[in-house]
Design a protein around this motif. Structure first.
Motif, PDB file in Angstrom:
ATOM      1  N   LEU A 105       0.646  -1.314  -0.306  1.00 18.10           N
ATOM      2  CA  LEU A 105      -0.140   0.005  -0.022  1.00 18.10           C
ATOM      3  C   LEU A 105       0.887   1.230  -0.045  1.00 18.10           C
ATOM      4  CD1 LEU A 105      -2.837   1.290   0.233  1.00 18.10           C
ATOM      5  CD2 LEU A 105      -2.552   1.567   2.556  1.00 18.10           C
ATOM      6  N   SER A 106       1.931   1.292   0.767  1.00 14.35           N
ATOM      7  CA  SER A 106       2.899   2.406   0.854  1.00 14.35           C
ATOM      8  C   SER A 106       3.380   2.635  -0.403  1.00 14.35           C
ATOM      9  CB  SER A 106       3.828   2.648   2.035  1.00 14.35           C
ATOM     10  OG  SER A 106       4.410   1.167   2.064  1.00 14.35           O
ATOM     11  N   THR A 107       3.947   1.860  -1.077  1.00 10.91           N
ATOM     12  CA  THR A 107       4.618   2.090  -2.225  1.00 10.91           C
ATOM     13  C   THR A 107       3.404   2.307  -3.525  1.00 10.91           C
ATOM     14  OG1 THR A 107       4.577  -0.362  -2.894  1.00 10.91           O
ATOM     15  CG2 THR A 107       6.402   0.791  -1.934  1.00 10.91           C
ATOM     16  N   TRP A 108       2.302   1.769  -3.391  1.00 10.65           N
ATOM     17  CA  TRP A 108       1.121   2.270  -4.376  1.00 10.65           C
ATOM     18  C   TRP A 108       1.012   3.849  -4.009  1.00 10.65           C
ATOM     19  CZ3 TRP A 108      -3.290   4.340  -5.114  1.00 10.65           C
ATOM     20  CH2 TRP A 108      -3.970   4.025  -6.248  1.00 10.65           C
ATOM     21  N   LEU A 109       0.820   3.933  -2.764  1.00  8.28           N
ATOM     22  CA  LEU A 109       0.467   5.484  -2.755  1.00  8.28           C
ATOM     23  C   LEU A 109       1.561   6.443  -3.050  1.00  8.28           C
ATOM     24  CD1 LEU A 109      -1.172   5.340   0.850  1.00  8.28           C
ATOM     25  CD2 LEU A 109      -2.254   6.102  -1.255  1.00  8.28           C
ATOM     26  N   ARG A 110       2.804   5.808  -3.050  1.00  4.28           N
ATOM     27  CA  ARG A 110       4.062   6.836  -3.301  1.00  4.28           C
ATOM     28  C   ARG A 110       3.777   6.934  -4.979  1.00  4.28           C
ATOM     29  NH1 ARG A 110       9.083   3.221  -3.173  1.00  4.28           N
ATOM     30  NH2 ARG A 110       7.963   2.540  -4.996  1.00  4.28           N
ATOM     31  N   ASP A 111       3.620   5.686  -5.484  1.00  2.74           N
ATOM     32  CA  ASP A 111       3.874   5.911  -7.132  1.00  2.74           C
ATOM     33  C   ASP A 111       2.813   6.213  -7.756  1.00  2.74           C
ATOM     34  OD1 ASP A 111       6.203   4.647  -6.630  1.00  2.74           O
ATOM     35  OD2 ASP A 111       5.868   2.640  -7.155  1.00  2.74           O
ATOM     36  N   TYR A 112       1.311   6.112  -6.970  1.00  2.00           N
ATOM     37  CA  TYR A 112       0.282   6.737  -7.809  1.00  2.00           C
ATOM     38  C   TYR A 112      -0.539   7.848  -7.212  1.00  2.00           C
ATOM     39  CZ  TYR A 112       0.845   2.009 -10.221  1.00  2.00           C
ATOM     40  OH  TYR A 112       1.499   1.042 -10.764  1.00  2.00           O
ATOM     41  N   LEU A 113       0.052   8.391  -6.310  1.00  2.00           N
ATOM     42  CA  LEU A 113      -0.650   9.255  -5.675  1.00  2.00           C
ATOM     43  C   LEU A 113       0.669  10.389  -5.205  1.00  2.00           C
ATOM     44  CD1 LEU A 113      -2.908  10.912  -4.678  1.00  2.00           C
ATOM     45  CD2 LEU A 113      -2.882   9.690  -2.404  1.00  2.00           C
ATOM     46  N   TYR A 114       1.529  10.093  -4.442  1.00  6.68           N
ATOM     47  CA  TYR A 114       2.654  11.096  -4.117  1.00  6.68           C
ATOM     48  C   TYR A 114       3.447  11.683  -5.508  1.00  6.68           C
ATOM     49  CZ  TYR A 114       6.705  12.908  -1.418  1.00  6.68           C
ATOM     50  OH  TYR A 114       7.681  13.661  -0.890  1.00  6.68           O
ATOM     51  N   PHE A 115       3.981  10.667  -6.174  1.00  6.84           N
ATOM     52  CA  PHE A 115       4.691  11.290  -7.246  1.00  6.84           C
ATOM     53  C   PHE A 115       3.777  12.056  -8.280  1.00  6.84           C
ATOM     54  CE2 PHE A 115       7.868   7.760  -6.738  1.00  6.84           C
ATOM     55  CZ  PHE A 115       8.438   8.176  -5.617  1.00  6.84           C
ATOM     56  N   PRO A 116       2.771  11.695  -8.518  1.00  7.58           N
ATOM     57  CA  PRO A 116       1.835  12.395  -9.508  1.00  7.58           C
ATOM     58  C   PRO A 116       1.400  13.953  -8.859  1.00  7.58           C
ATOM     59  CG  PRO A 116       0.989  10.189  -9.321  1.00  7.58           C
ATOM     60  CD  PRO A 116       2.055  10.206  -8.343  1.00  7.58           C
ATOM     61  N   LEU A 117       1.459  13.891  -7.398  1.00  7.08           N
ATOM     62  CA  LEU A 117       1.133  15.101  -6.759  1.00  7.08           C
ATOM     63  C   LEU A 117       2.492  16.039  -6.965  1.00  7.08           C
ATOM     64  CD1 LEU A 117      -0.499  14.093  -3.580  1.00  7.08           C
ATOM     65  CD2 LEU A 117      -1.636  15.542  -5.555  1.00  7.08           C
ATOM     66  N   GLY A 118       3.708  15.388  -7.280  1.00  6.49           N
ATOM     67  CA  GLY A 118       4.835  16.302  -7.368  1.00  6.49           C
ATOM     68  C   GLY A 118       5.867  16.001  -6.481  1.00  6.49           C
ATOM     69  N   GLY A 119       5.567  15.019  -5.641  1.00  4.63           N
ATOM     70  CA  GLY A 119       6.296  14.333  -4.775  1.00  4.63           C
ATOM     71  C   GLY A 119       7.294  15.468  -3.850  1.00  4.63           C
ATOM     72  N   SER A 120       8.415  15.372  -3.676  1.00  5.29           N
ATOM     73  CA  SER A 120       9.193  16.511  -3.196  1.00  5.29           C
ATOM     74  C   SER A 120       9.905  17.384  -4.180  1.00  5.29           C
ATOM     75  CB  SER A 120      10.134  15.622  -2.255  1.00  5.29           C
ATOM     76  OG  SER A 120      11.177  14.961  -2.871  1.00  5.29           O
ATOM     77  N   ARG A 121       9.223  17.540  -5.380  1.00 14.92           N
ATOM     78  CA  ARG A 121      10.145  18.428  -6.047  1.00 14.92           C
ATOM     79  C   ARG A 121       9.376  19.994  -6.161  1.00 14.92           C
ATOM     80  NH1 ARG A 121       8.697  14.984 -11.342  1.00 14.92           N
ATOM     81  NH2 ARG A 121       6.938  14.775  -9.956  1.00 14.92           N
ATOM     82  N   GLY A 122       8.429  19.973  -5.579  1.00 19.33           N
ATOM     83  CA  GLY A 122       8.044  21.509  -5.672  1.00 19.33           C
ATOM     84  C   GLY A 122       8.377  22.285  -4.267  1.00 19.33           C
ATOM     85  N   GLY A 123       9.285  21.930  -3.795  1.00 14.53           N
ATOM     86  CA  GLY A 123       9.737  22.919  -2.495  1.00 14.53           C
ATOM     87  C   GLY A 123       9.080  22.383  -1.286  1.00 14.53           C
ATOM     88  N   ALA A 124       9.542  22.823   0.184  1.00 14.75           N
ATOM     89  CA  ALA A 124       9.211  22.386   1.226  1.00 14.75           C
ATOM     90  C   ALA A 124       7.727  22.328   1.604  1.00 14.75           C
ATOM     91  CB  ALA A 124      10.086  23.045   2.224  1.00 14.75           C
ATOM     92  N   LEU A 125       7.066  23.336   1.404  1.00  9.07           N
ATOM     93  CA  LEU A 125       5.719  23.379   1.673  1.00  9.07           C
ATOM     94  C   LEU A 125       5.086  22.327   0.625  1.00  9.07           C
ATOM     95  CD1 LEU A 125       4.577  27.244   2.245  1.00  9.07           C
ATOM     96  CD2 LEU A 125       4.705  25.176   3.976  1.00  9.07           C
TER      97      LEU A 125
END
Lengths: 471, 374
Positions: free
Chosen positions: A288-308
């Motif tokens: 589940l955690s890798t699913w959320l990472r790959d299909y939600l966190y990364f599409p949201l921008g992950g950690s590429r968009g600054g701290a906030l």
């Protein structure tokens, strides 16, 4: 017909024999598919149509995405698949929650609204197979996997009975390549399958169910009747119980799949050895955690968009994680709690980056031990949220969990509770040694017989349902 | 390999360096045999069989910690020829103390050896099979203590098919009571399957034994299980060496009048719900035939229950008593009607709504003795 019932142990040998006796890929997969649907229908007969509908939509969507001439067409089919899966999930899982909150809100505004007198029965494993379907069509869209052209193959990927009810959330890229030819079961797989099935049954029936009966259920039901020391043991026992319950199911699923020649991903990696909250989530419910990472966190921008933006993304992911587990306020708060912890840890990490002494201190054993204890304390505190029967009783338990009266009398906790919790800790230590120490076959066989004896003679009279079956 | 290790032959300067070809030929992989490849599962299977056999060797230990109530009573009764055998369900098991009846003179002969085969939860069908197993030599007198629950066809109790029946009995049941053929076959097969593994069959006895052992090492570690084990051990001993009177502690010491005074309102009694008779009754006819064939005098003892139960299920008791009257008239069976009044049984003599307590059992037994002596 769950794994710990007599009916299942009639069903399983029958399917195994039919599967291995059958010749040819088509026959084998047909048998396995019919068995999987039978398994589903046994547990959730009124909702067989749900899994059939999801399967049909995602199967067609996968082909259409691959065959679409334009990107717009591909996106449209992907949107249909995601909307259908999420729509069913939301309809079944969140309708009652949304209604109840709407009622509360309306009452706050002075409206006279009646309480809900209906309930929605959740289809078996809907949280798991909808996520599987979504990941499949997204992977096809991204070009990570080819669309499956055989309907039976795709239906089997969704309905494969060992992981149907409570995961792991298997991805197409992990499972479909194994289906090219019916995998032959190796001797190693047969032995490992036995290992995982027995280990899973032991975790579930012997450790989790006993902890529940001995301390978790009574203390959580009425914390006021127990003292702080009992509360602390109950919290710790609950952490051990939920781990053994869920990882026990996952182990059984992995073991059963091996007996059919398939490899499923491991779902847990000694989570209570984690030395930070991010580390915990890299070890707990990995699929589940890798699913959320790959299909939600990364599409949201992950950690590429600054701290906030990163903190926002983390919070979104963990709130989704909480709500995925259950449509209740405690689960939502559980998600928030973990999201905040993740953000705090990230901030802490960034704050210490480049500080020369910090890396040296964090490498010491003393620091690791402190980090381990703090992580265990924080993650267990979060788990209390999802087991408490009311916010009031949760507050009582939380006070004890945070309290400093360490020498309070042990109260009425049976001696077996510390023993079972210690067994879970020992399991983590032994698990940590796996790969470094290989037990000889005879010793393993003796251990397996010991497990069977313990399960048959000292297991609970009637197994409790797996906790994750309701998710 | 020829040539590979040989010295290079003399060569001119222009010659290219001699080509030395090294070929590594792996020996064909030796395929391990099935047993060696699967040594862990095979060793596991062998050890499991050995463990199971070892558990079977200690069957008496497990039996003493958790006796199969039906089997233990039947075996104990069959150990010697009996003059008088009481048989019935739990109202008889709790309500008759055979030692108080032993020695009664009936028809000029003393009934010395007495045993009570009281089978908790049994129906008339179970009672018939228990008599077949418990009385290899027909007793002189057989007293079947029954009440309305014994004849209720809405009841199916699996303990009998599990513990008392043979394959022949199963075939007989299927012929006699075809409407419950599926049910009895399923439970009979389950009972047989449960006995395939000693570990499974004796699992409760092992659990009780383990609790006692743990208690010896860690006092107070499993108080509830030890209490249960204690009662079961006492029961096993009573069944093995006594006359079959091994009342449940709670019932023997219970007082229905006190419970009522404390505000206890008896809930519905499931054994009398959906009351209908006829199918179990067929086994009562078979029991009458069996007794006639063996020269055993059969007496049907209408075991008294509380007035509350009779009042609540008046229709059921009326139908049941009608059946007894039919048998008395049509088959010439003697029915011993011991009422609460004649035996002096008030609510104080009952442990619960249907079972007599220890004092009540003594009174009923004395009354039955008097009736037998008449």
């Amino acid at each position: 017909m769950v794994f710990a019932t007599k009916a299942f142990w009639v069903f399983l040998p029958t399917v195994l024999v039919l599967y291995h006796v059958a010749r040819g890929r088509t026959h084998k997969y047909r048998i396995l598919l019919v068995a999987s649907w039978f398994f589903y229908a046994w547990l959730s007969p009124q909702y067989l149509w749900v899994i059939l509908l999801c399967t049909t939509i995602d199967y067609v969507a996968g082909i259409k995405i691959e065959d679409a001439a334009t990107d717009r067409g591909r996106r449209r089919w992907l949107a249909l698949s995601v909307a259908a899966n999420l729509g069913l999930l939301v309809a079944f899982k969140y309708t009652a929650f949304a209604y109840d909150n709407a009622v509360s809100l309306a009452r706050l505004c002075g409206a006279d609204v009646r309480d809900r007198v209906w309930d929605v029965l959740l289809p078996l494993g809907i949280s798991f197979h909808t996520f599987q379907g979504i990941s499949y069509t997204i992977d096809v869209y991204r070009g990570h996997v080819r669309a499956v052209r055989g309907a039976i193959d795709y239906a089997l990927f969704v309905a494969f009975f060992p992981q149907l009810a409570a995961g792991p959330v298997v991805r197409a890229v992990e499972f479909l390549p194994q289906m090219a030819t019916p995998p032959a079961v190796t001797a190693r797989q047969a032995a490992d399958g036995l290992h995982f099935v027995l280990l899973g049954l032991f975790k579930k029936l012997f450790v989790a169910d006993h902890l529940d009966a001995l301390v978790v259920a009574p203390v959580f039901a009425d914390p006021a009747a127990f003292g702080p020391a009992d509360h602390r043991w109950a919290c710790l026992a609950w952490a051990a119980q939920i781990y053994c319950d869920f990882s026990g199911y996952s182990d059984i699923a992995v073991g059963l799949a091996k007996w059919f020649g398939f490899e499923l991903p491991r779902n847990f990696n000694l989570p209570y050895l984690a030395t930070s909250v991010p580390d915990f989530w890299r070890r707990w419910h990995l699929s589940l955690s890798t699913w959320l990472r790959d299909y939600l966190y990364f599409p949201l921008g992950g950690s590429r968009g600054g701290a906030l933006a990163t903190y926002r993304n983390l919070m979104v992911v963990f709130v989704a994680c909480g709500l995925w587990h259950g449509a209740t306020w405690p689960w939502l708060v559980y998600g928030l709690w973990n999201g905040v912890l993740m953000c705090l840890h990230r901030a802490w990490d960034h704050g210490l980056a480049g500080v020369p002494w910090a890396a040296a201190v964090r490498a010491t054993w003393a620091w690791r031990l402190l980090a381990w204890a703090a992580t265990l304390w924080l993650t267990t505190a979060g788990l209390v949220l999802v087991r408490m029967t009311s916010w009031e009783s949760g507050a009582v338990l939380a006070r004890s969990w945070c309290g400093l009266d360490l020498y309070a009398a042990a109260g009425s906790v049976p001696v077996w509770v510390p023993a079972l919790v210690a067994l879970v800790a020992l399991g983590h230590v032994i698990g940590g040694l796996r790969g470094r120490v290989e037990l000889p076959s005879a010793a393993r066989a003796v251990a397996y017989v010991g497990i069977v004896v313990l399960l048959v003679a000292l297991g609970p009279a009637a197994g409790r349902p797996f906790i994750y079956f309701v998710f | 390999m020829p040539g590979v290790n040989s010295e290079p032959v003399a060569a001119t300067r222009l010659d290219p360096p001699p080509a030395v070809r090294v070929a590594v030929v792996a020996a064909p992989e030796r395929r391990e045999g099935f047993l060696r490849r699967n040594r862990t599962p095979v060793t596991f299977a062998v050890l499991l069989v050995v463990t199971d056999a070892t558990v079977g060797r200690f069957a008496t230990v497990w039996d003493r910690h958790s006796p199969d109530d039906y089997a233990a009573r039947v075996i104990a009764c069959a150990r010697e020829p009996r003059d008088l055998v009481f048989v019935g369900g739990s109202p008889l098991a709790e309500g008759i103390a055979p030692d108080r009846v032993a020695g009664v003179v009936r028809g000029g002969r003393e009934l010395k050896s007495v045993y009570a085969v009281g089978l908790s939860g049994a129906t008339t069908s179970d009672v018939y099979h228990a008599v077949l197993r418990a009385c290899p030599a027909p007793p002189r007198v057989l007293v079947y203590g029954l009440t309305a629950t014994d004849l209720n066809d809405a009841r199916h109790e699996p303990h009998g098919p599990h513990s008392l029946m043979t394959w022949g009995d199963l075939a007989g049941w299927v012929r006699l009571r075809p409407e419950s053929a599926e049910w009895v076959t399923r439970h009979f097969v389950q009972g047989r399957a449960g006995r395939v593994s000693n570990l499974f069959h004796y699992r409760h006895g092992i659990r009780m034994w383990a609790a006692c052992e743990a208690e010896a090492v860690l006092p107070g570690s499993s108080p509830e299980t030890v209490r249960e084990a204690d009662e079961l051990r006492e029961r096993a001993e009573l069944l093995r060496t006594g006359s079959g009177y091994a009342p449940a502690r709670g019932i023997a010491a219970g007082r229905y009048d006190a419970a009522k005074a404390a505000g206890f309102a008896p809930p519905g009694f499931p054994f009398l719900e959906k009351y209908r008779t006829g199918s179990h009754l067929k086994y009562l006819h078979k029991l009458i035939d069996w007794c006639a064939a063996g020269g055993t005098e059969l007496i049907l003892l209408d075991v008294p229950v509380t007035a509350d139960l009779e009042a609540r299920y008046a229709a059921a008791f009326a139908e049941y008593r009608g059946r007894l009257a039919d048998l008395e008239r049509d088959r010439g069976v003697r029915v011993m009607r011991v009422t609460r009044e004649t035996a002096g049984l008030t609510d104080a003599a009952f442990g619960d709504v249907i079972h007599l307590n220890r004092a009540g059992a003594a009174r009923l037994s004395d009354r039955v003795r008097t009736e037998l002596a008449r």
